[in-house]
Scaffold this motif. Structure first.
Motif, PDB file in Angstrom:
ATOM      1  N   ARG A  21      19.138 -67.510  24.385  1.00 37.69           N
ATOM      2  CA  ARG A  21      20.007 -67.399  23.212  1.00 37.69           C
ATOM      3  C   ARG A  21      21.303 -66.714  23.635  1.00 37.69           C
ATOM      4  NH1 ARG A  21      17.709 -69.087  18.844  1.00 37.69           N
ATOM      5  NH2 ARG A  21      15.448 -69.315  18.750  1.00 37.69           N
ATOM      6  N   ALA A  22      22.339 -67.513  23.801  1.00 42.00           N
ATOM      7  CA  ALA A  22      23.595 -67.030  24.363  1.00 42.00           C
ATOM      8  C   ALA A  22      24.623 -66.719  23.274  1.00 42.00           C
ATOM      9  CB  ALA A  22      24.166 -68.063  25.327  1.00 42.00           C
ATOM     10  N   THR A  23      25.480 -65.744  23.578  1.00 40.41           N
ATOM     11  CA  THR A  23      26.598 -65.439  22.689  1.00 40.41           C
ATOM     12  C   THR A  23      27.599 -66.589  22.741  1.00 40.41           C
ATOM     13  OG1 THR A  23      27.764 -64.286  24.456  1.00 40.41           O
ATOM     14  CG2 THR A  23      26.353 -62.947  22.998  1.00 40.41           C
ATOM     15  N   ARG A  24      28.478 -66.625  21.766  1.00 37.54           N
ATOM     16  CA  ARG A  24      29.476 -67.689  21.698  1.00 37.54           C
ATOM     17  C   ARG A  24      30.325 -67.735  22.966  1.00 37.54           C
ATOM     18  NH1 ARG A  24      32.618 -66.598  16.787  1.00 37.54           N
ATOM     19  NH2 ARG A  24      30.517 -66.420  15.990  1.00 37.54           N
ATOM     20  N   LYS A  25      30.700 -66.552  23.462  1.00 37.06           N
ATOM     21  CA  LYS A  25      31.537 -66.478  24.660  1.00 37.06           C
ATOM     22  C   LYS A  25      30.840 -67.108  25.873  1.00 37.06           C
ATOM     23  CE  LYS A  25      33.932 -62.721  25.277  1.00 37.06           C
ATOM     24  NZ  LYS A  25      34.336 -61.338  25.609  1.00 37.06           N
ATOM     25  N   LEU A  26      29.539 -66.874  25.992  1.00 35.82           N
ATOM     26  CA  LEU A  26      28.795 -67.448  27.117  1.00 35.82           C
ATOM     27  C   LEU A  26      28.521 -68.935  26.904  1.00 35.82           C
ATOM     28  CD1 LEU A  26      27.460 -67.006  29.834  1.00 35.82           C
ATOM     29  CD2 LEU A  26      25.388 -66.277  28.633  1.00 35.82           C
ATOM     30  N   PRO A  57      26.697 -77.041  25.627  1.00 41.48           N
ATOM     31  CA  PRO A  57      26.220 -77.130  24.243  1.00 41.48           C
ATOM     32  C   PRO A  57      24.779 -76.636  24.072  1.00 41.48           C
ATOM     33  CG  PRO A  57      26.137 -79.275  25.280  1.00 41.48           C
ATOM     34  CD  PRO A  57      26.788 -78.343  26.270  1.00 41.48           C
ATOM     35  N   VAL A  58      24.445 -76.334  22.842  1.00 44.32           N
ATOM     36  CA  VAL A  58      23.086 -75.930  22.483  1.00 44.32           C
ATOM     37  C   VAL A  58      22.150 -77.106  22.713  1.00 44.32           C
ATOM     38  CG1 VAL A  58      21.636 -75.274  20.519  1.00 44.32           C
ATOM     39  CG2 VAL A  58      23.882 -74.219  20.820  1.00 44.32           C
ATOM     40  N   THR A  59      21.010 -76.840  23.365  1.00 44.07           N
ATOM     41  CA  THR A  59      20.047 -77.908  23.649  1.00 44.07           C
ATOM     42  C   THR A  59      18.694 -77.671  22.995  1.00 44.07           C
ATOM     43  OG1 THR A  59      19.409 -76.787  25.698  1.00 44.07           O
ATOM     44  CG2 THR A  59      21.100 -78.497  25.870  1.00 44.07           C
ATOM     45  N   GLN A 100      11.248 -75.328  18.550  1.00 45.58           N
ATOM     46  CA  GLN A 100      10.851 -74.853  19.870  1.00 45.58           C
ATOM     47  C   GLN A 100      10.625 -73.346  19.893  1.00 45.58           C
ATOM     48  OE1 GLN A 100      14.047 -76.477  22.324  1.00 45.58           O
ATOM     49  NE2 GLN A 100      12.495 -77.572  23.497  1.00 45.58           N
ATOM     50  N   GLU A 101       9.648 -72.935  20.690  1.00 42.60           N
ATOM     51  CA  GLU A 101       9.369 -71.521  20.914  1.00 42.60           C
ATOM     52  C   GLU A 101       9.189 -71.291  22.400  1.00 42.60           C
ATOM     53  OE1 GLU A 101       6.142 -69.967  18.664  1.00 42.60           O
ATOM     54  OE2 GLU A 101       6.860 -70.812  16.780  1.00 42.60           O
ATOM     55  N   SER A 102       9.580 -70.123  22.850  1.00 38.91           N
ATOM     56  CA  SER A 102       9.383 -69.773  24.251  1.00 38.91           C
ATOM     57  C   SER A 102       7.896 -69.598  24.524  1.00 38.91           C
ATOM     58  CB  SER A 102      10.113 -68.472  24.595  1.00 38.91           C
ATOM     59  OG  SER A 102      11.497 -68.668  24.553  1.00 38.91           O
ATOM     60  N   THR A 103       7.463 -70.055  25.685  1.00 38.19           N
ATOM     61  CA  THR A 103       6.059 -69.924  26.069  1.00 38.19           C
ATOM     62  C   THR A 103       5.856 -68.802  27.087  1.00 38.19           C
ATOM     63  OG1 THR A 103       6.373 -71.610  27.774  1.00 38.19           O
ATOM     64  CG2 THR A 103       5.547 -72.358  25.626  1.00 38.19           C
ATOM     65  N   ASP A 150      12.127 -73.616  33.358  1.00 36.90           N
ATOM     66  CA  ASP A 150      12.298 -74.629  32.314  1.00 36.90           C
ATOM     67  C   ASP A 150      12.932 -73.927  31.120  1.00 36.90           C
ATOM     68  OD1 ASP A 150      12.139 -76.863  30.696  1.00 36.90           O
ATOM     69  OD2 ASP A 150      10.020 -76.557  30.203  1.00 36.90           O
ATOM     70  N   HIS A 151      14.182 -74.256  30.812  1.00 36.43           N
ATOM     71  CA  HIS A 151      14.920 -73.511  29.797  1.00 36.43           C
ATOM     72  C   HIS A 151      15.701 -74.437  28.872  1.00 36.43           C
ATOM     73  CE1 HIS A 151      17.355 -73.903  33.453  1.00 36.43           C
ATOM     74  NE2 HIS A 151      18.267 -74.306  32.600  1.00 36.43           N
ATOM     75  N   THR A 152      15.950 -73.929  27.685  1.00 34.86           N
ATOM     76  CA  THR A 152      16.854 -74.591  26.746  1.00 34.86           C
ATOM     77  C   THR A 152      17.836 -73.540  26.239  1.00 34.86           C
ATOM     78  OG1 THR A 152      15.401 -74.205  24.867  1.00 34.86           O
ATOM     79  CG2 THR A 152      15.170 -76.318  25.978  1.00 34.86           C
ATOM     80  N   LEU A 153      18.942 -73.998  25.735  1.00 39.24           N
ATOM     81  CA  LEU A 153      20.026 -73.114  25.320  1.00 39.24           C
ATOM     82  C   LEU A 153      20.151 -73.122  23.799  1.00 39.24           C
ATOM     83  CD1 LEU A 153      22.139 -71.382  26.748  1.00 39.24           C
ATOM     84  CD2 LEU A 153      23.630 -73.357  26.825  1.00 39.24           C
ATOM     85  N   ALA A 154      20.314 -71.934  23.220  1.00 38.42           N
ATOM     86  CA  ALA A 154      20.446 -71.806  21.769  1.00 38.42           C
ATOM     87  C   ALA A 154      21.446 -70.693  21.453  1.00 38.42           C
ATOM     88  CB  ALA A 154      19.093 -71.498  21.141  1.00 38.42           C
ATOM     89  N   THR A 155      21.801 -70.581  20.189  1.00 43.45           N
ATOM     90  CA  THR A 155      22.665 -69.492  19.753  1.00 43.45           C
ATOM     91  C   THR A 155      21.812 -68.261  19.452  1.00 43.45           C
ATOM     92  OG1 THR A 155      22.511 -70.228  17.459  1.00 43.45           O
ATOM     93  CG2 THR A 155      24.381 -71.051  18.741  1.00 43.45           C
ATOM     94  N   THR A 156      22.443 -67.108  19.381  1.00 47.87           N
ATOM     95  CA  THR A 156      21.709 -65.881  19.068  1.00 47.87           C
ATOM     96  C   THR A 156      21.146 -65.977  17.650  1.00 47.87           C
ATOM     97  OG1 THR A 156      23.722 -64.797  18.313  1.00 47.87           O
ATOM     98  CG2 THR A 156      23.092 -64.441  20.616  1.00 47.87           C
ATOM     99  N   ALA A 157      19.992 -65.317  17.446  1.00 45.69           N
ATOM    100  CA  ALA A 157      19.338 -65.405  16.141  1.00 45.69           C
ATOM    101  C   ALA A 157      18.975 -64.042  15.573  1.00 45.69           C
ATOM    102  CB  ALA A 157      18.083 -66.267  16.253  1.00 45.69           C
TER     103      ALA A 157
END
Length: 165
Positions: free
Chosen positions: A5-10, A16-18, A23-26, A97-104
């Motif tokens: 979960r990356a900040t907007r700057k990162l 883009p968010v993927t 989805q949940e982290s395992t 194995d990773h996906t990218l999201a916004t902070t929550a």
């Protein structure tokens, strides 16, 4: 699989968010929050575990490979905390194995901002601190969200491992 979960700057640097909403982290350490520390001459990425608030500092450049390089830096921090090698290998495999999201979580983003502030203070005292040593120093800092449990990320990690192993 882990969600970063990356900040907007990162996110501007990583792409883009993927992540898909369901989805949940395992991984044992859960989602990872990430931001940029705009230090000169080299910029640094700060990654923080959602479960334990364990901080991991690593070089940002090249940003395109940041998430691919993260498992090796995480493994180094976990080994420095004397985590059993089987857990280190498992976490490294999960974070590969990773996906990218916004902070929550605003609370976790606030903790990440405090770590950034403290890292900058330590950096001012020691012009070029080793990022692994700085990660270990930050892991001993008392964190508000952990007061009801084990106070600091290093203690929270130890308690988590006692419940797992």
């Amino acid at each position: 699989m882990v969600i970063v979960r990356a900040t907007r700057k990162l996110l501007q640097r990583l792409g883009p968010v993927t992540a898909v909403e369901e989805q949940e982290s395992t991984s044992l350490l859960g989602d990872w929050y990430a931001t940029v520390l705009p230090w000169r001459p080299r910029q640094v990425a700060l990654m923080v575990s959602q479960t334990t608030l364990l901080p991991v500092l690593m070089p940002l450049a090249p940003a395109a490979t940041l998430l691919d390089r993260f498992p090796e830096h995480l493994a180094a921090v976990l080994r420095a905390h004397q985590v059993p090698e089987t857990v280190v290998q498992q976490e490294a495999a999960e974070t590969a194995d990773h996906t990218l999201a916004t902070t929550a979580s605003r609370s976790l983003t606030g903790s990440m901002n405090e770590f950034a502030y403290l890292a900058e203070a330590h950096r001012a005292a020691d012009r070029d601190p080793a990022l692994l040593a700085l990660s270990l120093k930050l892991a001993t800092v008392p964190c508000g969200p952990l007061y009801a449990r084990h106070v600091s990320p290093d203690r929270e990690l130890t308690a988590l491992l006692q419940n797992v192993t």
